[in-house]
Design a protein around this motif. Structure first.
Motif, PDB file in Angstrom:
ATOM      1  N   GLU A  71      36.537  40.120  36.777  1.00 28.42           N
ATOM      2  CA  GLU A  71      37.830  40.819  36.848  1.00 28.42           C
ATOM      3  C   GLU A  71      38.372  39.957  35.251  1.00 28.42           C
ATOM      4  O   GLU A  71      38.255  38.879  34.524  1.00 28.42           O
ATOM      5  N   ARG A  72      39.292  40.665  35.161  1.00 31.63           N
ATOM      6  CA  ARG A  72      40.487  40.303  33.786  1.00 31.63           C
ATOM      7  C   ARG A  72      40.426  38.577  33.275  1.00 31.63           C
ATOM      8  O   ARG A  72      40.622  38.489  32.538  1.00 31.63           O
ATOM      9  N   ASP A 123      42.452  45.930  35.013  1.00 27.27           N
ATOM     10  CA  ASP A 123      42.340  45.021  35.560  1.00 27.27           C
ATOM     11  C   ASP A 123      40.802  43.583  36.200  1.00 27.27           C
ATOM     12  O   ASP A 123      41.081  42.852  35.820  1.00 27.27           O
ATOM     13  N   ARG A 124      39.646  44.925  36.175  1.00 28.31           N
ATOM     14  CA  ARG A 124      38.752  44.230  35.762  1.00 28.31           C
ATOM     15  C   ARG A 124      38.184  44.744  34.769  1.00 28.31           C
ATOM     16  O   ARG A 124      38.365  45.750  33.801  1.00 28.31           O
TER      17      ARG A 124
END
Length: 355
Positions: free
Chosen positions: A85-86, A111-112
């Protein structure tokens, strides 16, 4: 940013600066050969690189644990080729390292965050290559792209174990990511690596810069000539043939050896080639036949993962850890064709040819 596969100027100021800072930042992040092996539960880095699929798959349930630390996250991204995850990426990895990874296009942001390359620490160095896996959720899936630029792997490590420097000019044929050339560079006056894959040459050039090693890497094949080099190494293990269309053809090992047998060499030069040889029944000296009288020695290599013993062919059961087949269906095909061609056994050999 480097787009892996494009012809980019890796010596431009921004990219060269990021390349020069990459290793110190990876080390500050705790990512090295010992930590990568420890994080994934391997005995050492050789064990991890030889059996990377086993360790990547075996750790897929531990991702939440792995990405809590920088060394774990870097191992997850660049050895397992997983994503994260970011917000975890930005909170766990330092800003300086993130800037370098993003400048070199080593991660894809969204987002990831996922890795666009593999990074393999070995011999105090770091080797960038294509991702060996693709991430599906937390579970990595093997990348089967035939043009994949492989990380250092089982045959690379076998070859490195079997050969040693002898001075003079070194040529690494089929250099890939440049692993053999760069780890042997200190024992030779000069190093050249050739590969028919332009992307492999790009990775090898980047790895030379990353590790501060001198080397000349270019697109070429061994048929373009070996003369002028004192030491030639060629990791060309190949695999047993699969004549899916029912057509017969020369074994890869045979075509390589025959070509080498006709290639001019510098007087006193040494060519060392790792090959996988299907040995026909009643013809144990098949390599000598292929070479047609050229001065050589052959040594059987202790590497069971690249062997199919005669007992396995007779019983129709290939050893579980054999890397020469892709699952049960492929094993059945290989066994049928080995029997049909009268092959007694398949063995890994180090062939040494003298000029």
């Amino acid at each position: 940013m480097i787009r892996w596969g494009a012809d980019v100027d890796i010596e431009s100021p921004d990219i060269a600066g990021a390349i020069a800072r990459l290793v110190p930042c990876l080390r500050e992040g705790g990512f090295d050969e010992r930590s990568a092996a420890r994080v994934l539960g391997a005995r050492d880095i050789d064990d991890l690189l030889r059996r990377s699929a086993l360790y990547a798959l075996g750790s897929y349930g531990r991702v939440a644990e792995l990405v809590r630390t920088s060394e774990g996250m870097l191992t997850h991204l660049f050895v397992r080729n997983g994503d994260v995850e970011r917000h975890q990426y930005t909170s766990v990895l330092g800003r300086d390292l993130r800037v370098i990874l993003e400048t070199l296009d080593m991660v894809e942001l969204g987002d990831r965050v996922g890795a666009t390359v593999s990074v393999s620490p070995h011999s105090g160095m770091y080797f960038l290559s294509d991702p060996l896996f693709s991430c599906v959720g937390e579970r990595p899936v093997m990348n089967l792209n035939p043009d994949l630029v492989m990380p250092p792997h089982a045959s690379s490590l076998v070859m490195r174990r079997e050969v040693s420097g002898r001075g003079g000019r070194l040529l690494d044929v089929g250099t890939g990511s440049g692993f053999l050339a760069l780890t042997m560079a200190a024992d030779h006056e000069s190093v050249t690596g050739i590969d028919i894959n332009p992307r492999a040459v790009l990775f090898a050039k980047v790895n030379a810069l990353v590790n501060g090693r001198a080397g000349d890497f270019r697109v070429a094949g061994f048929e373009d000539g070996l003369d002028g080099h004192d030491h030639v190494v060629f990791n060309a293990p190949g695999r047993p043939p699969r004549d899916r269309a029912g057509e017969s053809g020369p074994f890869t090992a045979e075509s390589i050896v025959r070509e080498l047998g006709e290639t001019p060499l510098k007087a006193g030069a040494l060519v060392q080639v790792l090959i996988i040889v299907p040995v026909p029944r009643g013809r144990p000296d098949i390599v000598a036949e292929w070479l047609g009288g050229r001065d050589h020695t052959v040594t059987e290599v202790d590497a069971p993962m690249f062997a199919i013993p005669s007992t396995a062919i007779a019983k129709g059961r290939i050893p579980a850890r054999c890397l020469l087949v892709d699952g049960p269906d492929d094993a059945g095909l290989v066994l049928r064709q080995l029997r049909g061609k009268g092959i007694d056994r398949v063995v890994p050999l180090l062939l040494s040819i003298r000029g």
